[in-house]
Design an enzyme around this catalytic site. Structure first.
Site, PDB file in Angstrom:
ATOM      1  N   TYR A 149       8.878  -5.389   1.353  1.00 22.85           N
ATOM      2  CA  TYR A 149       8.780  -3.957   1.499  1.00 22.85           C
ATOM      3  C   TYR A 149       7.563  -3.728   2.515  1.00 22.85           C
ATOM      4  CZ  TYR A 149       7.177   0.625  -0.559  1.00 22.85           C
ATOM      5  OH  TYR A 149       6.838   1.686  -0.652  1.00 22.85           O
ATOM      6  N   ASN A 151       5.730  -1.250   2.903  1.00 28.51           N
ATOM      7  CA  ASN A 151       4.224  -0.821   2.480  1.00 28.51           C
ATOM      8  C   ASN A 151       3.309  -2.043   2.006  1.00 28.51           C
ATOM      9  OD1 ASN A 151       4.880   1.510   3.160  1.00 28.51           O
ATOM     10  ND2 ASN A 151       4.653   2.690   1.315  1.00 28.51           N
ATOM     11  N   TYR A 152       3.724  -3.157   1.838  1.00 32.79           N
ATOM     12  CA  TYR A 152       3.061  -4.190   1.507  1.00 32.79           C
ATOM     13  C   TYR A 152       3.251  -5.238   2.673  1.00 32.79           C
ATOM     14  CZ  TYR A 152       3.690  -2.775  -3.181  1.00 32.79           C
ATOM     15  OH  TYR A 152       3.870  -1.932  -4.671  1.00 32.79           O
TER      16      TYR A 152
END
Length: 218
Positions: A149, A151-152
């Site tokens: 992901y 965003n991580y």
């Protein structure tokens, strides 16, 4: 829960009804009756390491047991495992419809690891813990390619060059994990919008036409 997941044995007493702001307090371990603590702007240095994966088929019971063993280790004391269920309306949208492609997964599986400034000398131990659990999960998560992901952001997946140009092939090492086949389209958007790569970081899209050289302001 009793109808859909009776094996969990969840009862009403296990559940806490709360407002959104109380959920923020709960997530960060702050007493629910102390919202004034959110006004505390004292900064403490905390180190954080995120890793994320996507699961396509259920993880067997012995695989789950293996995950829990990591959390009994000292380095896992202040870590979290987060699972977000997918499907439903999200899965009805084609992977190519938006930049985010991981719509047909069963759930996302993320690990967040924290340690404080006074343990900075043990950073390598914590990073090693994170690497070991990431490797352990390999048989149970999406691997064609290994998916994560954005965003991580995880710099262990690959980074651009600090100096000079970054090729499409080099950036695709991390880019395909985040965006699958959408990575190519996003690189082309970058090429149109920012051909000189003014906006860049360790995992930014490289423009296809790389006839420039970065200047290090330091």
């Amino acid at each position: 829960m009793q109808e859909s997941f009776p094996e969990l044995g969840v009862v009403r007493e296990d559940c806490i009804e709360m407002s959104w702001i109380q959920s923020v307090l709960y997530f960060f371990g702050i007493p629910l009756d102390s919202p004034e603590n959110l006004l505390n702007r004292t900064i403490t240095k905390t180190y954080v390491k995120f890793t994320s994966n996507y699961v396509q088929t259920p993880i067997p019971a012995n695989g789950i047991e293996g995950i829990w063993k990591f959390y009994y280790e000292k380095e896992g004391e202040y870590s979290e495992v987060i699972m977000f269920p997918y499907g439903g309306r999200m899965a009805e949208i084609p992977e190519s419809e938006t930049p985010y492609p991981h719509r047909n997964s069963l759930f996302s599986l993320s690990h967040e690891l924290y340690w404080q400034e006074e343990e900075a000398q043990n950073t390598e131990k914590y990073l090693n813990w994170s690497s070991r659990i990431y490797n352990y999960l390999t048989p149970y998560v999406e691997n064609s390619p290994r998916a994560s992901y954005y965003n991580y952001r995880d710099l262990d997946l690959g980074v651009n060059n600090n100096y000079g140009n970054t090729s499409y092939a080099q950036a695709s090492v991390w880019g395909l994990k985040y965006f699958k086949n959408n990575f190519d389209r996003l690189v082309r958007v970058k090429t149109d919008v920012d051909p000189n790569n003014f906006f860049r970081n360790e995992q930014s899209f490289p423009p296809l036409d790389s006839r420039f050289t970065y200047v290090d302001e330091d």
